[in-house]
Motif scaffolding. Sequence first.
Motif, PDB file in Angstrom:
ATOM      1  N   ASP A  27       0.822  -1.148  -0.095  1.00 56.42           N
ATOM      2  CA  ASP A  27       0.173  -0.049  -0.054  1.00 56.42           C
ATOM      3  C   ASP A  27       0.783   1.359   0.067  1.00 56.42           C
ATOM      4  O   ASP A  27       0.290   2.372  -0.286  1.00 56.42           O
ATOM      5  CB  ASP A  27      -0.920   0.157   1.021  1.00 56.42           C
ATOM      6  CG  ASP A  27      -2.325  -0.907   1.025  1.00 56.42           C
ATOM      7  OD1 ASP A  27      -2.164  -1.504  -0.152  1.00 56.42           O
ATOM      8  OD2 ASP A  27      -3.331  -0.823   1.787  1.00 56.42           O
ATOM      9  N   ASN A  28       2.499   1.268   0.157  1.00 60.79           N
ATOM     10  CA  ASN A  28       2.967   2.108  -0.055  1.00 60.79           C
ATOM     11  C   ASN A  28       3.068   2.743  -1.311  1.00 60.79           C
ATOM     12  O   ASN A  28       3.545   3.715  -1.544  1.00 60.79           O
ATOM     13  CB  ASN A  28       4.508   1.693   0.450  1.00 60.79           C
ATOM     14  CG  ASN A  28       4.909   0.540  -0.701  1.00 60.79           C
ATOM     15  OD1 ASN A  28       4.356  -0.390  -0.305  1.00 60.79           O
ATOM     16  ND2 ASN A  28       5.760   0.849  -1.385  1.00 60.79           N
ATOM     17  N   ALA A  29       2.831   1.816  -2.442  1.00 61.51           N
ATOM     18  CA  ALA A  29       2.542   2.230  -3.831  1.00 61.51           C
ATOM     19  C   ALA A  29       1.144   2.652  -4.386  1.00 61.51           C
ATOM     20  O   ALA A  29       0.992   2.780  -5.684  1.00 61.51           O
ATOM     21  CB  ALA A  29       2.966   0.937  -4.576  1.00 61.51           C
ATOM     22  N   LEU A  30       0.380   2.754  -3.641  1.00 63.69           N
ATOM     23  CA  LEU A  30      -1.053   3.149  -4.033  1.00 63.69           C
ATOM     24  C   LEU A  30      -1.009   4.373  -4.739  1.00 63.69           C
ATOM     25  O   LEU A  30      -0.302   5.326  -4.265  1.00 63.69           O
ATOM     26  CB  LEU A  30      -2.003   3.079  -2.685  1.00 63.69           C
ATOM     27  CG  LEU A  30      -2.618   1.930  -2.232  1.00 63.69           C
ATOM     28  CD1 LEU A  30      -3.293   2.013  -0.942  1.00 63.69           C
ATOM     29  CD2 LEU A  30      -3.363   1.110  -3.278  1.00 63.69           C
ATOM     30  N   ALA A  31      -1.716   4.416  -5.660  1.00 61.79           N
ATOM     31  CA  ALA A  31      -2.097   5.570  -6.606  1.00 61.79           C
ATOM     32  C   ALA A  31      -2.601   6.912  -5.678  1.00 61.79           C
ATOM     33  O   ALA A  31      -3.151   6.601  -4.535  1.00 61.79           O
ATOM     34  CB  ALA A  31      -2.794   5.397  -7.863  1.00 61.79           C
ATOM     35  N   VAL A  32      -2.415   8.093  -6.124  1.00 64.79           N
ATOM     36  CA  VAL A  32      -3.100   8.870  -5.661  1.00 64.79           C
ATOM     37  C   VAL A  32      -2.698   9.537  -4.304  1.00 64.79           C
ATOM     38  O   VAL A  32      -1.967  10.633  -4.091  1.00 64.79           O
ATOM     39  CB  VAL A  32      -4.709   9.016  -5.427  1.00 64.79           C
ATOM     40  CG1 VAL A  32      -5.100  10.459  -4.953  1.00 64.79           C
ATOM     41  CG2 VAL A  32      -5.529   8.526  -6.638  1.00 64.79           C
ATOM     42  N   SER A  69      -4.932  15.110  11.228  1.00 60.42           N
ATOM     43  CA  SER A  69      -4.264  13.864  10.617  1.00 60.42           C
ATOM     44  C   SER A  69      -2.904  14.003  11.126  1.00 60.42           C
ATOM     45  O   SER A  69      -2.598  15.234  11.589  1.00 60.42           O
ATOM     46  CB  SER A  69      -4.071  13.954   9.225  1.00 60.42           C
ATOM     47  OG  SER A  69      -3.324  13.020   8.475  1.00 60.42           O
ATOM     48  N   THR A  70      -2.223  12.982  11.173  1.00 58.11           N
ATOM     49  CA  THR A  70      -0.619  13.017  11.573  1.00 58.11           C
ATOM     50  C   THR A  70       0.108  13.002  10.208  1.00 58.11           C
ATOM     51  O   THR A  70       1.238  13.096  10.263  1.00 58.11           O
ATOM     52  CB  THR A  70      -0.273  11.755  12.360  1.00 58.11           C
ATOM     53  OG1 THR A  70      -0.513  10.619  11.683  1.00 58.11           O
ATOM     54  CG2 THR A  70      -0.754  11.602  13.757  1.00 58.11           C
ATOM     55  N   GLY A  71      -0.714  13.081   9.254  1.00 60.86           N
ATOM     56  CA  GLY A  71       0.115  13.349   7.802  1.00 60.86           C
ATOM     57  C   GLY A  71      -0.722  12.293   6.588  1.00 60.86           C
ATOM     58  O   GLY A  71      -1.242  12.929   5.594  1.00 60.86           O
ATOM     59  N   ASN A  72      -0.711  11.202   6.910  1.00 59.53           N
ATOM     60  CA  ASN A  72      -1.122  10.223   5.453  1.00 59.53           C
ATOM     61  C   ASN A  72      -2.547  10.463   5.032  1.00 59.53           C
ATOM     62  O   ASN A  72      -3.068  10.615   3.959  1.00 59.53           O
ATOM     63  CB  ASN A  72      -0.834   8.952   5.751  1.00 59.53           C
ATOM     64  CG  ASN A  72       0.899   8.709   5.154  1.00 59.53           C
ATOM     65  OD1 ASN A  72       1.414   9.644   4.563  1.00 59.53           O
ATOM     66  ND2 ASN A  72       1.498   7.532   5.566  1.00 59.53           N
ATOM     67  N   LEU A  73      -3.465  10.474   6.190  1.00 62.09           N
ATOM     68  CA  LEU A  73      -4.841  10.592   6.059  1.00 62.09           C
ATOM     69  C   LEU A  73      -5.057  11.795   5.655  1.00 62.09           C
ATOM     70  O   LEU A  73      -5.839  12.260   4.510  1.00 62.09           O
ATOM     71  CB  LEU A  73      -5.787  10.501   7.210  1.00 62.09           C
ATOM     72  CG  LEU A  73      -7.218  10.535   7.094  1.00 62.09           C
ATOM     73  CD1 LEU A  73      -7.592   9.614   6.201  1.00 62.09           C
ATOM     74  CD2 LEU A  73      -7.952  10.391   8.530  1.00 62.09           C
ATOM     75  N   GLY A  74      -4.422  12.924   5.899  1.00 58.56           N
ATOM     76  CA  GLY A  74      -4.607  14.403   5.361  1.00 58.56           C
ATOM     77  C   GLY A  74      -4.332  14.386   4.067  1.00 58.56           C
ATOM     78  O   GLY A  74      -4.945  15.092   3.307  1.00 58.56           O
ATOM     79  N   LEU A  75      -3.123  13.519   3.882  1.00 57.47           N
ATOM     80  CA  LEU A  75      -2.568  13.633   2.362  1.00 57.47           C
ATOM     81  C   LEU A  75      -3.773  13.126   1.322  1.00 57.47           C
ATOM     82  O   LEU A  75      -4.175  13.501   0.334  1.00 57.47           O
ATOM     83  CB  LEU A  75      -1.362  12.867   2.148  1.00 57.47           C
ATOM     84  CG  LEU A  75      -0.036  13.691   2.201  1.00 57.47           C
ATOM     85  CD1 LEU A  75       0.907  12.538   2.260  1.00 57.47           C
ATOM     86  CD2 LEU A  75       0.069  14.975   1.496  1.00 57.47           C
ATOM     87  N   PRO A 129       9.264   4.979   7.388  1.00 57.71           N
ATOM     88  CA  PRO A 129       9.786   4.178   8.928  1.00 57.71           C
ATOM     89  C   PRO A 129       8.274   3.557   9.410  1.00 57.71           C
ATOM     90  O   PRO A 129       8.528   2.663  10.086  1.00 57.71           O
ATOM     91  CB  PRO A 129      10.110   5.387   9.398  1.00 57.71           C
ATOM     92  CG  PRO A 129      10.945   6.047   8.495  1.00 57.71           C
ATOM     93  CD  PRO A 129      10.105   6.284   7.264  1.00 57.71           C
ATOM     94  N   SER A 130       7.309   4.400   9.544  1.00 55.86           N
ATOM     95  CA  SER A 130       6.223   4.026  10.247  1.00 55.86           C
ATOM     96  C   SER A 130       5.673   2.672   9.704  1.00 55.86           C
ATOM     97  O   SER A 130       5.481   1.735  10.557  1.00 55.86           O
ATOM     98  CB  SER A 130       4.696   4.911   9.899  1.00 55.86           C
ATOM     99  OG  SER A 130       5.228   6.200  10.346  1.00 55.86           O
ATOM    100  N   GLY A 149       3.020   3.060   3.633  1.00 55.64           N
ATOM    101  CA  GLY A 149       3.011   4.414   3.093  1.00 55.64           C
ATOM    102  C   GLY A 149       4.404   4.499   2.508  1.00 55.64           C
ATOM    103  O   GLY A 149       5.431   3.503   2.920  1.00 55.64           O
ATOM    104  N   GLY A 150       4.747   5.504   1.654  1.00 54.48           N
ATOM    105  CA  GLY A 150       6.082   5.617   1.034  1.00 54.48           C
ATOM    106  C   GLY A 150       6.143   6.327  -0.216  1.00 54.48           C
ATOM    107  O   GLY A 150       7.101   6.794  -0.640  1.00 54.48           O
TER     108      GLY A 150
END
Length: 439
Positions: free
Chosen positions: A103-108, A162-168, A380-381, A422-423
């Motif tokens: 899922d680090n490679a998911l589009a969008v 968010s701490t980051g990824n959900l916000g993105l 890292p997460s 993520g990544g």
Amino acid sequence: MEKSYAQDPLIQKIAAAEEVCWVNDKLIPWETAREKLPVTAEEIREATDRLERFAPFIRKCFPETEPEQGRIESPLTRIPGMQKMLEETYGCRISGELLLKQDNALAVAGSVKARGGIYEVLKHTEDLALEAGLLTGAEDYSVLASEKCREYFGQYKIQVGSTGNLGLSIGIASAAIGYQVIVHMSADARQWKKDMLRRHGVKVVEYASDYSEAVKNGRKESDADPKSYFVDDENSKNLFMGYAVAAGRLHAQLDDLGVTVDEGHPLFVYIPCGVGGAPGGITFGLKEIWGDHVHVFFVEPTQAPCMVLGMATGLHNQICVQDVGLTGQTHADGLAVGRPSGFVGKVMEPLLSGEFTLEDRWLYDYMRMLWDTEDIFIEPSSCAAFAGPVRLQACKETREYLEERGLKEQMGQAVQIVWATGGRLVPEEVREEYRKTYL
């Protein structure tokens, strides 16, 4: 720490920021558990169907989804080099086959949050469009990408904490549809994520405090505006269902690889956990397909083990890591959550096999190993999840779990999946900075 749970040896270890391995004593057989849950297989089917309806729209808005015809999906990859390296480095045994769900490679959005976050934005968009007569439900959903629709959605706001990824994921998807977007970001959020959101025209509100505070303020601000919709990471059933859809797609990928999951071929899945929405939704989806043949373990940092603390005490969102003297601060920024989702914790009570916690220093070691052996970068997460296969057969508690369930003999035929969360969007210079980080 003077509460009743203070004498519990497990809670004492958690409070001392020691690594723990916890087996959930409330886990019950799937057929019994499913009857008691507030979520259903029908809701997963509805979410799956909705994502299929939106595929033409996603394809139009996000050309990178073209190869998958508008589906946002990630590869499932065999990682034998990493498996061998982990065994040699840590002297552990990782039985069966080790795979990485990328899922680090998911589009969008480049993270697992592309599943739940984008699904919830799409569901809200469908509700608004049907209400306004922009859709009847029968046509090709790519009509929603028209300028007329963008203008219509432009009068509405979407907000999230968010701490980051959900916000993105919420920010990028919502801005592409035409919404005004506000992301409330905690102190743990990485600067590059804030910068990327701003480049997409998203308003970023920064907080000096932790994730729970960002969510609380975001919710309050959104509730005061009738044209604003708040994506609630702590309580959202829509987010949860967006994540649950992943399991059916994983099933198809395992079939494609010729991998069997049944009584003789148990499936073990390890997922990093923050507030709990993504790992919880995925776990529910996995249980719906494989029932008692799948064993799911969450992994959390020792300074922010909010889900294991909530589940082990039975207090769920009535307790936070600061209550037992922990900081909630961790290099695993996506997992820097002090208070778990009460909704998710209660759903997980009869389903989750257990949890591992790990110190931050392992995150970068696992990250470098994966990069060196498989040429795959994950943030890292995400790397927290590797603690699962490394420790499953090494920890006394999980060894007993395997023995009690008669799984010891099947481990040679086991399928073990590490869920990379993520990544893809991490900038090159930040990747290099991570690569040089040793704790």
